[in-house]
Design an enzyme around this catalytic site. Structure first.
Site, PDB file in Angstrom:
ATOM      1  N   TYR A  63       0.859  -1.186   0.000  1.00  0.00           N
ATOM      2  CA  TYR A  63       0.000   0.000   0.000  1.00  0.00           C
ATOM      3  C   TYR A  63       0.891   1.231   0.000  1.00  0.00           C
ATOM      4  O   TYR A  63       1.434   1.627   1.024  1.00  0.00           O
ATOM      5  CB  TYR A  63      -0.909  -0.022   1.225  1.00  0.00           C
ATOM      6  CG  TYR A  63      -1.981   1.045   1.255  1.00  0.00           C
ATOM      7  CD1 TYR A  63      -2.210   1.898   0.174  1.00  0.00           C
ATOM      8  CD2 TYR A  63      -2.781   1.212   2.374  1.00  0.00           C
ATOM      9  CE1 TYR A  63      -3.193   2.854   0.196  1.00  0.00           C
ATOM     10  CE2 TYR A  63      -3.775   2.178   2.424  1.00  0.00           C
ATOM     11  CZ  TYR A  63      -3.981   2.995   1.337  1.00  0.00           C
ATOM     12  OH  TYR A  63      -4.957   3.965   1.381  1.00  0.00           O
ATOM     13  N   LYS A  91      -0.529  -1.204  -4.619  1.00  0.00           N
ATOM     14  CA  LYS A  91      -1.574  -0.191  -4.772  1.00  0.00           C
ATOM     15  C   LYS A  91      -0.899   1.168  -4.701  1.00  0.00           C
ATOM     16  O   LYS A  91      -0.397   1.565  -3.648  1.00  0.00           O
ATOM     17  CB  LYS A  91      -2.618  -0.326  -3.667  1.00  0.00           C
ATOM     18  CG  LYS A  91      -3.635   0.804  -3.599  1.00  0.00           C
ATOM     19  CD  LYS A  91      -4.539   0.636  -2.390  1.00  0.00           C
ATOM     20  CE  LYS A  91      -5.496   1.821  -2.255  1.00  0.00           C
ATOM     21  NZ  LYS A  91      -6.372   1.692  -1.072  1.00  0.00           N
TER      22      LYS A  91
END
Length: 229
Positions: A63, A91
């Site tokens: 992330y 991501k």
């Protein structure tokens, strides 16, 4: 349906425990951020992610959220992590179109073909899919899945005109998210759409009355194609 859960924690051993718990209840993957009171080095982040992936056995999605976590995953660090067994995706925050195209191309050159490249920041994510990203990590998709799924499918299938048409229909919502933050806006939308009524976790507060009125007025003006759930 794949389920990705957040497993970020200040301590590596806590993140491992969260990942183990997520795996035990059937999560598909864990979304792991670089979280720390003290700014982290690349080597510290590499060791943190490697340990969580190895010790938990849960597939890990990196992330990259520099706006909140104050740590930027460079393409070179993502490339190192992409070769760690169990780290399967990233991501990243989608920027303006040209910047995202360049970022995506840089990652493609460095990571294995099987490593999934996805983007968040909803207002730029359809363009990221058009550019060839694998995944859209959508905030609004949890509230208005139909139009978000249509836009994602159109982009992935190469129907650029339709993808951009659907994205344009969502511009009033994107403007709200950029003005007040996606997190705060979705709490208001969830209540206004009669999905649920919930308070954000403190110290985050609900939007003030004037901002809530802007959200309500914007929602009223949206076409039925957007608000269909």
């Amino acid at each position: 349906m794949p389920v990705i859960v957040g497993i970020g924690a200040l301590r590596t051993d806590d993140a491992v425990k969260y990942a183990e718990d997520a795996k035990a209840v059937g999560a598909t993957a864990g979304l792991l951020a670089a979280v720390s009171y003290t700014p982290l080095t690349d080597d510290e982040v590499f060791a943190h992610f490697t340990t969580v992936a190895r010790d938990s056995g849960l597939p890990i999605c990196i992330y990259d959220n520099p706006g909140t976590r104050h740590f930027r995953f460079t393409p070179e660090l993502v490339a190192r992590l992409s070769r760690v067994p169990g780290i399967v995706a990233v991501k990243s925050p989608a920027a303006a179109r040209d910047e995202t195209i360049a970022h995506l191309a840089a990652l493609r050159r460095l990571v294995p073909e099987s490593f999934a490249l996805g983007y968040s920041a909803d207002w730029n994510s359809v363009e990221a899919l058009i550019a060839g990203a694998d995944t859209w990590y959508s905030v609004l998709g949890g509230l208005l899945p139909r139009i978000c799924l249509k836009a994602a499918r159109a982009a992935r299938q190469g129907d650029v005109m339709e993808a951009r048409r659907l994205d344009a229909a969502l511009v009033p919502v994107w403007d709200l998210c950029k003005r007040f933050s996606s997190l705060r806006v979705v709490y208001e939308l969830a209540e206004m759409l009669d999905i649920c009524s919930a308070e954000p976790p403190r110290p985050i507060l609900r939007l003030q009355d004037a901002a809530r009125r802007q959200v309500a007025e914007t929602l009223k003006r949206l076409p039925a194609e957007v608000t269909e759930q």
